[in-house]
Design a protein around this motif. Structure first.
Motif, mmCIF file in Angstrom:
data_model
loop_
_atom_site.group_PDB
_atom_site.id
_atom_site.type_symbol
_atom_site.label_atom_id
_atom_site.label_comp_id
_atom_site.label_asym_id
_atom_site.label_seq_id
_atom_site.Cartn_x
_atom_site.Cartn_y
_atom_site.Cartn_z
ATOM 1 N N ALA A 50 0.653 -1.049 -0.097
ATOM 2 C CA ALA A 50 -0.049 0.265 -0.069
ATOM 3 C C ALA A 50 1.035 1.490 -0.121
ATOM 4 O O ALA A 50 0.027 2.289 -0.793
ATOM 5 C CB ALA A 50 -1.021 0.019 1.278
ATOM 6 N N ILE A 51 2.183 1.047 0.965
ATOM 7 C CA ILE A 51 2.910 2.370 0.770
ATOM 8 C C ILE A 51 3.736 2.669 -0.561
ATOM 9 O O ILE A 51 3.425 4.139 -0.995
ATOM 10 C CB ILE A 51 3.281 1.803 2.396
ATOM 11 C CG1 ILE A 51 3.829 2.522 3.332
ATOM 12 C CG2 ILE A 51 5.661 3.010 1.916
ATOM 13 C CD1 ILE A 51 4.223 1.565 4.270
ATOM 14 N N ILE A 54 0.258 3.726 -2.851
ATOM 15 C CA ILE A 54 0.508 5.133 -1.975
ATOM 16 C C ILE A 54 1.622 6.064 -2.805
ATOM 17 O O ILE A 54 1.544 7.254 -3.787
ATOM 18 C CB ILE A 54 0.148 5.737 -1.278
ATOM 19 C CG1 ILE A 54 -1.539 5.346 -0.967
ATOM 20 C CG2 ILE A 54 0.457 6.790 -1.203
ATOM 21 C CD1 ILE A 54 -1.609 4.516 0.702
ATOM 22 N N VAL A 55 2.999 6.188 -2.895
ATOM 23 C CA VAL A 55 3.860 6.830 -3.309
ATOM 24 C C VAL A 55 4.385 6.893 -4.934
ATOM 25 O O VAL A 55 4.007 8.191 -5.292
ATOM 26 C CB VAL A 55 5.350 6.113 -2.668
ATOM 27 C CG1 VAL A 55 6.788 6.943 -2.957
ATOM 28 C CG2 VAL A 55 5.649 6.599 -1.314
ATOM 29 N N ALA A 56 3.875 5.809 -5.255
ATOM 30 C CA ALA A 56 3.987 5.683 -7.104
ATOM 31 C C ALA A 56 3.104 6.698 -7.419
ATOM 32 O O ALA A 56 3.824 7.486 -8.362
ATOM 33 C CB ALA A 56 3.823 4.679 -7.545
ATOM 34 N N VAL A 77 11.819 13.006 -6.654
ATOM 35 C CA VAL A 77 11.965 11.694 -6.658
ATOM 36 C C VAL A 77 13.203 10.871 -5.383
ATOM 37 O O VAL A 77 12.744 10.182 -5.020
ATOM 38 C CB VAL A 77 12.956 11.394 -7.891
ATOM 39 C CG1 VAL A 77 13.261 9.968 -7.880
ATOM 40 C CG2 VAL A 77 11.409 11.909 -8.779
ATOM 41 N N LYS A 78 13.794 11.716 -5.404
ATOM 42 C CA LYS A 78 14.527 11.744 -3.821
ATOM 43 C C LYS A 78 13.359 11.698 -2.789
ATOM 44 O O LYS A 78 13.829 10.400 -2.110
ATOM 45 C CB LYS A 78 15.411 12.918 -4.135
ATOM 46 C CG LYS A 78 16.601 12.571 -2.615
ATOM 47 C CD LYS A 78 17.932 13.811 -2.310
ATOM 48 C CE LYS A 78 18.471 13.152 -1.084
ATOM 49 N NZ LYS A 78 19.503 14.199 -0.408
ATOM 50 N N GLU A 79 12.797 12.704 -2.677
ATOM 51 C CA GLU A 79 12.276 12.331 -0.986
ATOM 52 C C GLU A 79 11.029 11.563 -1.287
ATOM 53 O O GLU A 79 10.653 10.417 -0.442
ATOM 54 C CB GLU A 79 10.871 13.611 -1.540
ATOM 55 C CG GLU A 79 12.060 15.282 -0.938
ATOM 56 C CD GLU A 79 10.651 16.648 -1.333
ATOM 57 O OE1 GLU A 79 9.767 16.309 -2.274
ATOM 58 O OE2 GLU A 79 11.110 17.780 -0.578
ATOM 59 N N LEU A 83 11.200 8.510 2.070
ATOM 60 C CA LEU A 83 9.299 8.380 2.168
ATOM 61 C C LEU A 83 9.544 6.784 2.241
ATOM 62 O O LEU A 83 9.125 6.012 3.429
ATOM 63 C CB LEU A 83 8.011 8.247 1.832
ATOM 64 C CG LEU A 83 7.918 9.935 2.040
ATOM 65 C CD1 LEU A 83 6.788 10.516 0.660
ATOM 66 C CD2 LEU A 83 7.229 9.633 2.846
ATOM 67 N N LEU A 84 10.038 6.062 0.853
ATOM 68 C CA LEU A 84 9.877 4.367 1.356
ATOM 69 C C LEU A 84 10.987 4.398 2.369
ATOM 70 O O LEU A 84 11.036 2.670 2.711
ATOM 71 C CB LEU A 84 10.055 4.151 -0.551
ATOM 72 C CG LEU A 84 8.953 4.097 -1.619
ATOM 73 C CD1 LEU A 84 10.072 3.781 -2.975
ATOM 74 C CD2 LEU A 84 7.850 3.422 -1.023
#
Length: 88
Positions: A50-51, A54-56, A77-79, A83-84
Motif C-alpha cells: 500500500a505504501i 501510494i508513493v508511486a 524523486v529523492k523525497e 519515504l519508501l
C-alpha cells in the motif's frame, strides 16, 4: 498540491484493516503464536504494498506539478525514495 488516493488504494487499506481484525481475533482465541506472527507478517507485506502504491501514484502527480512550475524533479524523486526507505 492535491494528493491522489483512489478507490483501489482505499479498498487495499480496508482489506488490511480486516487482516488486523483477524489477527486480533486469533489473539483473543489464544491461537498459536506461529499463526499470529504469520498473519502479522501478511499485514506488514500488505502495508508495504500500500505504501509503495501510494508513493508511486503521488510521485507521478508531484513530478508533473514540479515540471509545470519549472522546479527540480530530481528533488521530488529523492523525497519519494526517502519515504519508501523510512517506511521499512
Amino acid at each position: 498540491m492535491a494528493y491522489h488516493y483512489n478507490d483501489e488504494m482505499k479498498k487495499r487499506l480496508r482489506r488490511l484493516e480486516g487482516q488486523v481484525r483477524g489477527v486480533l481475533r486469533l489473539m483473543e482465541e489464544e491461537k498459536n503464536c506461529k499463526d499470529v506472527v504469520s498473519q502479522l507478517s501478511a499485514v506488514r507485506n500488505a502495508a508495504d504494498k500500500a505504501i509503495a502504491q501510494i508513493v508511486a501514484e503521488n510521485l507521478q502527480q508531484c513530478i508533473l506539478e514540479e515540471q509545470q512550475s519549472g522546479g527540480d524533479t530530481s528533488k521530488v524523486v529523492k523525497e519519494a525514495i526517502e519515504l519508501l526507505v523510512k517506511s521499512r
